[in-house]
Write a protein that holds these residues in place. Sequence first.
Motif, PDB file in Angstrom:
ATOM      1  N   THR A  29      21.097  47.663  29.874  1.00 52.68           N
ATOM      2  CA  THR A  29      21.660  46.395  30.370  1.00 52.68           C
ATOM      3  C   THR A  29      23.152  46.460  30.655  1.00 52.68           C
ATOM      4  O   THR A  29      23.687  45.542  31.295  1.00 52.68           O
ATOM      5  CB  THR A  29      21.404  45.290  29.335  1.00 52.68           C
ATOM      6  OG1 THR A  29      21.977  45.674  28.079  1.00 52.68           O
ATOM      7  CG2 THR A  29      19.912  45.052  29.166  1.00 52.68           C
ATOM      8  N   CYS A  84      24.230  54.373  21.913  1.00 53.62           N
ATOM      9  CA  CYS A  84      23.290  53.380  22.435  1.00 53.62           C
ATOM     10  C   CYS A  84      23.229  52.211  21.446  1.00 53.62           C
ATOM     11  O   CYS A  84      22.660  52.350  20.353  1.00 53.62           O
ATOM     12  CB  CYS A  84      21.899  53.985  22.619  1.00 53.62           C
ATOM     13  SG  CYS A  84      21.843  55.329  23.806  1.00 53.62           S
ATOM     14  N   GLY A  87      20.659  45.982  22.885  1.00 54.49           N
ATOM     15  CA  GLY A  87      20.952  45.107  23.995  1.00 54.49           C
ATOM     16  C   GLY A  87      20.926  43.647  23.584  1.00 54.49           C
ATOM     17  O   GLY A  87      20.789  43.310  22.406  1.00 54.49           O
ATOM     18  N   SER A  94      15.835  46.667  25.105  1.00 49.08           N
ATOM     19  CA  SER A  94      17.022  46.910  25.922  1.00 49.08           C
ATOM     20  C   SER A  94      18.102  47.590  25.093  1.00 49.08           C
ATOM     21  O   SER A  94      18.102  47.532  23.853  1.00 49.08           O
ATOM     22  CB  SER A  94      17.557  45.600  26.496  1.00 49.08           C
ATOM     23  OG  SER A  94      18.011  44.742  25.463  1.00 49.08           O
ATOM     24  N   THR A  95      19.043  48.260  25.763  1.00 46.81           N
ATOM     25  CA  THR A  95      20.153  48.923  25.092  1.00 46.81           C
ATOM     26  C   THR A  95      21.394  48.828  25.956  1.00 46.81           C
ATOM     27  O   THR A  95      21.315  48.698  27.185  1.00 46.81           O
ATOM     28  CB  THR A  95      19.827  50.403  24.809  1.00 46.81           C
ATOM     29  OG1 THR A  95      20.883  50.981  24.062  1.00 46.81           O
ATOM     30  CG2 THR A  95      19.650  51.188  26.100  1.00 46.81           C
ATOM     31  N   GLU A  96      22.545  48.903  25.302  1.00 45.99           N
ATOM     32  CA  GLU A  96      23.832  48.904  25.993  1.00 45.99           C
ATOM     33  C   GLU A  96      24.559  50.189  25.616  1.00 45.99           C
ATOM     34  O   GLU A  96      24.611  50.561  24.434  1.00 45.99           O
ATOM     35  CB  GLU A  96      24.667  47.698  25.601  1.00 45.99           C
ATOM     36  CG  GLU A  96      26.009  47.636  26.326  1.00 45.99           C
ATOM     37  CD  GLU A  96      26.814  46.408  25.961  1.00 45.99           C
ATOM     38  OE1 GLU A  96      26.592  45.342  26.581  1.00 45.99           O
ATOM     39  OE2 GLU A  96      27.652  46.515  25.041  1.00 45.99           O
TER      40      GLU A  96
END
Length: 475
Positions: A29, A84, A87, A94-96
């Motif tokens: 994301t 990681c 998110g 999800s991950t940022e």
Amino acid sequence: FFPICGVAMASETFQQHFDYVKDKPLRVTGLRIDGNLRTRDWVVEREFTAVLESQTLDELKDRLLEASGRLKDLDIFSYIDIECDAGPPGIPGSTELVVTLKEKQTTALSAGTFVQGGEGSVEATIKFRNLCGTADTYEIQVEKGSQQSSTYTISAVQPRLGGSDAEVEARVFKSEISHQKHSSYKEDFQGFSSHFRSGNHELCYELAMRQISPTLPRASKMIEKHRGPQLKSSLKHTFLFDNRDSVYRPTAGVALRMQTEVAGLGSPTANLLRFVRQELNAHVVIPLNYGLGITLAGSAGVVVPWGEGWSTQVTSISDRFFIGGPSSLRGFRTRGVGPSDARRQGKDADSKTAASSTKKPKKEIKRDYLGGDLKWTGFAALTWRLPNKYLQALDAQGQLFVDAGNVVALSGLGVDGMRKAANNVFNDFRVTTGVGITFPTRVGRIELNFCNVRQFREHDRVKQGFQFGIMPLGW
């Protein structure tokens, strides 16, 4: 806890968790970059374009490794860390990404030594990194040789042109290269060149003014004929393939380099050089059992003039091929094989100095070596690891080898004369056999060989017995 799937890590190994979730849907994301004080955000972001499109954890892992390697290749970061994070809570799976960087200092100094053409040189370089924040590099380089050669170069490099793998470089230079010891002349040249590199290919345009000057009063008549200014405007293409496991002491793999150069671009002038030059180099290393290996290497090259009256024109001595010495034909002195011309009678400054010295004078070289327009060399060796533990610590190896080659003149002979000379290139060649020890270093491969020259020709500078030399890195 595993941030993407919320699975506890305490009860199972990381590998088991990864195998469990690696193929589950995933969405990246966002991307946050920290520590890029000079580097522009887009320089880092473009390396993560493919990462942001990852759809599984396994795919994300592979693309993160690629992105990390590409950032490292820019040579502007001393520290790279990629994490990681979880998110947004409203987007499951999800991950940022968080990229933490530490930039290298803008200025770097380096110095080193190398050997080329039988001349030892000292090199000093000052490098400026990332001044514009685009991974750009600027270098000022000075080289000084033991035979009064010198080179001054200023260059600028921009990698990842337009987000691609292409690289561009601009370079201005001024050089003085001495060939007094072997051929009684020096060449002074100055100019600029531009380079475009992508994958295995490099395209280079060079525009330079070159001055050939005899350096000894006794220089041969053939050397005198090359005296004067020369203008070189050329386009060169280089193809390089190399899958060897090391450039220092490869144990397996193949390397191939092919260069094609066309000179004479632009409006014709009296001093404009016109020639086509092709050169091919190959290196094959085959591993065997019990620490044995086979090394095969070879080269071939040809240079011919083009334009009106091309068959009677003579190529410049600076564009010809020279062989002889540990880097091309063992058992012979550097540049000591092939066409030559007798130096004129009399005494020059060097011989007077030697005569007045209390030390035993070196054997005088009585001929100037002129190089040739057509050449080939071939090398085959059986190599093995040495049993001594101290030599093994130096990564030394023994070699039993055979070396052969020849170089002949073609230009200025007319079509029939060129055909006849070309036919002799494989009939009138030199051969050396021998045994030796090699040591890989960052300067090059050091060799100490005992050579037995089996075939040579009149006026060749033969070096029977022990011969010491340094091979350039990679070849």
